[in-house]
Structures are given as C-alpha cells and as structure tokens.
Design an enzyme around this catalytic site. Structure first.
Site, PDB file in Angstrom:
ATOM      1  N   VAL A  11      24.968 -16.096 -11.290  1.00 19.61           N
ATOM      2  CA  VAL A  11      24.205 -16.173 -10.046  1.00 19.61           C
ATOM      3  C   VAL A  11      22.696 -16.228 -10.327  1.00 19.61           C
ATOM      4  CG1 VAL A  11      23.622 -14.868  -7.951  1.00 19.61           C
ATOM      5  CG2 VAL A  11      26.000 -15.135  -8.637  1.00 19.61           C
ATOM      6  N   GLU A 156      25.135 -14.634  -2.029  1.00 17.90           N
ATOM      7  CA  GLU A 156      25.372 -15.924  -2.686  1.00 17.90           C
ATOM      8  C   GLU A 156      26.850 -16.298  -2.541  1.00 17.90           C
ATOM      9  OE1 GLU A 156      23.289 -18.257  -4.110  1.00 17.90           O
ATOM     10  OE2 GLU A 156      25.231 -19.231  -3.934  1.00 17.90           O
ATOM     11  N   LEU A 158      28.181 -19.199  -4.086  1.00 13.07           N
ATOM     12  CA  LEU A 158      28.558 -20.234  -5.067  1.00 13.07           C
ATOM     13  C   LEU A 158      29.910 -19.934  -5.706  1.00 13.07           C
ATOM     14  CD1 LEU A 158      28.135 -18.859  -8.049  1.00 13.07           C
ATOM     15  CD2 LEU A 158      25.768 -19.466  -7.689  1.00 13.07           C
ATOM     16  N   CYS A 270      34.735 -11.737  -8.826  1.00 14.69           N
ATOM     17  CA  CYS A 270      34.394 -11.396  -7.440  1.00 14.69           C
ATOM     18  C   CYS A 270      35.545 -10.902  -6.567  1.00 14.69           C
ATOM     19  CB  CYS A 270      33.712 -12.594  -6.790  1.00 14.69           C
ATOM     20  SG  CYS A 270      32.119 -12.918  -7.572  1.00 14.69           S
ATOM     21  N   LYS A 337      40.166 -19.300 -13.969  1.00 13.79           N
ATOM     22  CA  LYS A 337      40.483 -20.517 -13.210  1.00 13.79           C
ATOM     23  C   LYS A 337      40.068 -21.720 -14.048  1.00 13.79           C
ATOM     24  CE  LYS A 337      36.197 -21.164 -10.620  1.00 13.79           C
ATOM     25  NZ  LYS A 337      35.600 -21.406  -9.320  1.00 13.79           N
TER      26      LYS A 337
END
Ligand SMILES: NC(=O)c1ccc[n+]([C@@H]2O[C@H](COP(=O)([O-])OP(=O)(O)OC[C@H]3O[C@@H](n4cnc5c(N)ncnc54)[C@H](O)[C@@H]3O)[C@@H](O)[C@H]2O)c1
Length: 426
Positions: A11, A156, A158, A270, A337
């Site tokens: 970030v 954020e 993103l 996250c 991922k």
C-alpha cells in the site's frame, strides 16, 4: 505538495509512487533495511505489475525513499503524513494498531514548527480508531488535534497484483475527515485525478473499508459452503455449476463474480484479519455478528476440508496401485492468489501443515513466483521444484492450491490423480 508516506509495503509504495505520479514530492519512510535497500536500488520488494515502471520514473526525482533517520527532514517539509504500516492480527482477533501509534509518536516527536499538517491513516483500522484511539493517544502527548494537526483516514481498496492500476484509476476515494482545514487539504491533494472523492465522518471512512472486505469474504465463504454441500450430495460438477451461475445477467459481467467461486478458503493479508477485527469490534460494541462469525468459521474450516480431500485421493491412489512407498503429494501453487507472490495467511500453508500433521511427510511443491517467499516465511519440511513438470514427475497425487493459469491444462499433462482445490481445471 510535499507528502511523507510511512511504510513502503504494497500500500505504501503504491501510494507514494501514485502521489509522485500526480506531480507531488514524496518522501517514503521504510523501517526494514532490506526492503528500503531494494527500493533505493530501483527494485521492487514484491511482484506488482506496473509499479516497477513508476519506481523507475520517480526514484530520486519526486520519490525519495529514506530510513526512519530521515523522518525529521521528510516531515519538516511535508503538509501531509500518510501512514501505510501494517495493522496485523492482535489479541482476540482485534487489529493491532501498535505500529501505527508508534509511527505517529515518531512523527510528533520530530515536529518542531507550527505548520498545520494532516496525519492520514491509509492502513486499515477498525471503525472508531481515529476518534477513540488515535486522537486521545495524540492528545495525551500534548498535541492539539484540530489546531496543530488534523487527523483523517483515507482507506485503500487496491488489490494485490493490480496495485498500480487500482490506485491510479481508483473507483472511489474515501476520506474520513471532520475538520474543514484537513478536508480542504485532502480534496486539493486529489484534485488532479478523475475518481470521485467522498468526504465522510472518520468512523464512516473506517467502516466502508470493512464493509467492502466483509462482503468479499462473505461471497467466498458462501461459495465454499455451497461447494461442500455439493460434495456431500455427490455427483455435482461444482466448477460448471458456478460458471453457469455467473451467466445470470444480473452480474452484468462484473468481476465481483470472481469472489462467488469456491476454493480452499480466502487468505492473504487483508480478508482474514479484517473480518476478525470487525467481528471483534462488533462484539466489543455489544453485538454478536452471527453472519460474519459464520463467514469466518466457514473459512477456518476450509484448509482441513481441502487437506481431507487430498488425503482421500492419496488413500484411493494407494489402494488402486501398489505404490510400495509413502505417498508423495505434489502441491501446485503457494501464493494466496494468482498474480501475486504474497504468501501471508496463504491457505496453502495451512493445508500443508494439516497434511504434515496427518503424517504425509513427502511433499513437493511448486509456485511460479512464490517458492522462495514461502520457504522463507514458513520453513516447512517441503521440497521445492522449479517447474510444474518436475512436480508431476515426483508426485503420486497432485493438488492445485492456487489458480495459476499455467495449471489449467494439468489434465492434459498427466494421468495421476488431481485434487483441484481451486476448481480451475479445463
Ligand atoms: N496489501 C493489501 O492488499 C492491502 C489493501 C488495502 C489495505 N491494506 C492495509 O494497508 C496496511 C499496509 O498493508 P501492506 O500490505 O502494505 O503491509 P506491508 O507489511 O507490506 O507494509 C508495511 C510496511 O510498513 C513498514 N513499517 C512498519 N512500521 C514502520 C515505521 N514506524 N516506519 C517506517 N516503516 C514502517 C514495514 O517495514 C513494512 O514494510 C494494512 O493496514 C493493510 O490492512 C492492505
């Protein structure tokens, strides 16, 4: 404008380079000497398409990466101090804001002039943190919040693997701010870009980030639970069922549909920590969030479920052929991922640990980009391969744990049993 960004992870580095791209001068402060050294040498510390070009364009010109020793000079010139440090799992699932508060302490300790600055938290922090934690913390140090300094948040949204594009072409910019001076400064900071800017109360700004991540986690857990129901009923082609579900016009071709797809649980930095932090915050506020709690529990059960699927395949392989040796499991995919080399809270680590606990000691693994990160972070007794074909050659049973496109045609390359934990095989 001059901006200091504290913390140059996914970030922070993106934010710093994004603000530099908008024509500002940006100091980036990073505490990890290894990470800072790479950035100062013009190299990305992680895989992130597009960010390398931005680093190359701005390094040493409008983007100046420094160690914490350079904080005083950076802050003395800045109107904005952005915090992008980690807010990891803390006690009882709560967000640990200690890195954030320490970084703010460092900032206020180097301020010696009367210039008005706005301290902006971009790190994900639970609703209420600015008002009930940060502001009292700063005031206890004698800071007059609202007069000498403004306090705001700017969450954020993103996605790793798309950091640069998501920052530069943000679908929305959310600013949690309550004093007009800080609001004016923050609106000005974003005035050169076309994304819609929403100024809301500080609590609302913090809440919107959790609203977003909780929805994504709910979609994933819903899909995983549906896949387990289908497995129990039997004779259901789970991948086809979900692909046909996505054809419903109401999705409108939205990429949100990609979260409505089963796998082996959400991971990454996250979703696991943010769902737990919001659940803990709701409880602390007197509400037992039943749906969110079950989203988390469903996710927590997925690694064991995936490990059991792999073990069943091993049992079948051992029964049908006289292996004559301990079954070797070939793991394809380690990052949380595809498109990322981030292995933080990757389901692969949880699944491999379960397999090891159950006595499967022969495990070989391959990830197109994350072998080294995984080995360094987890130190598990796994042999790493340099290609998919090497895994195919060594293993008796194969398991896909990350949906890298290069694995999609695995069936064409081997007759060995495959457990497709990501439902990605063609
Ligand atoms: N990674 C994502 O996809 C994502 C997306 C949206 C929001 N967030 C949130 O943004 C925050 C940062 O996430 P990240 O993935 O970039 O984390 P990260 O761990 O990659 O980066 C944090 C950086 O801050 C540095 N740091 C910590 N304390 C410091 C200090 N006092 N001075 C200077 N540097 C310091 C660390 O060394 C590290 O490099 C978290 O709150 C996260 O929840 C992350």
């Amino acid at each position: 404008m001059v901006i200091t960004v504290v913390g140059l992870g996914f970030v922070g580095l993106t934010t710093a380079l994004g603000f530099a791209e908008y024509g500002n001068k940006v100091y980036g402060v990073e505490a990890s000497a290894d990470r800072l050294g790479l950035i100062q040498a013009g190299r990305l510390p992680f895989l992130e398409p597009g960010l390398d070009g931005a680093l190359c364009r701005h390094l040493g010109k409008s983007f100046l990466p420094v160690s914490p020793a350079g904080l005083e000079e950076a802050v003395s010139q800045s109107d904005y101090v952005y915090y992008c440090v980690g807010t990891p799992y803390g006690k009882d699932g709560k967000a640990d804001c200690s890195y954030l508060l320490a970084a703010m302490d460092d900032t206020v300790s180097v301020i010696s002039d009367k210039r008005f600055r706005v301290l902006v938290t971009k790190s994900t922090i639970p609703p209420g943190t600015c008002d009930t934690v940060i502001i009292p913390h700063l005031e206890a140090r004698g800071v007059r919040v609202g007069e000498a300094l403004g306090v705001a948040n700017n969450p954020e949204f993103l996605r790793e693997g798309h950091c640069w594009d998501d920052f530069i072409h943000a679908d929305r910019i959310v600013i949690g701010v309550e004093d007009s001076r800080s609001e004016k400064m923050l609106r000005e900071l974003y005035s050169h870009q076309s994304s819609p800017v929403f100024c809301v109360s500080r609590n609302t700004g913090e809440f919107i980030k959790y609203l977003s991540n909780s929805l994504l986690a709910t979609l994933v857990s819903f899909s995983n639970e549906m896949s387990v129901i289908a497995d129990h009923i039997g004779d259901v082609d789970v991948a086809s069922a979900f692909r046909i579900l996505h054809m419903d016009k109401r999705w409108g071709g939205s990429s949100m549909a990609s979260y409505v797809y089963p796998g082996c649980g959400y991971g990454g930095y996250c979703l696991p920590k943010d769902t737990n932090a919001l659940y803990a915050k709701a409880r602390e506020s007197g509400f037992d969030a039943a749906l969110l709690g079950n989203v988390i529990r469903t996710n927590d059960r997925m690694p064991e479920y995936a490990a059991n699927r792999i073990i069943s395949a091993c049992d079948r392989a051992a029964r049908s052929s006289e292996l004559g040796h301990t079954t070797c499991i070939g793991i394809l995919g380690l990052s949380f991922k595809p498109g990322s080399d981030d292995v933080r809270y990757a389901p692969s680590a949880l699944i491999i640990n379960k397999l090891l606990e159950k006595g499967y000691s022969r495990i070989v693994a391959f990830d197109p980009v994350a072998n080294d990160q995984f080995a360094a972070q987890y130190g598990l007794p796994v042999s790493y391969c340099t290609s998919m074909s090497e895994v195919i050659g060594c293993a008796d049973v194969l398991a896909i744990l990350t949906a890298w496109p290069s694995f999609f045609n695995l069936k064409e390359q081997t007759d060995k049993p495959i457990v497709d934990c990501r439902y990605c095989l063609r």
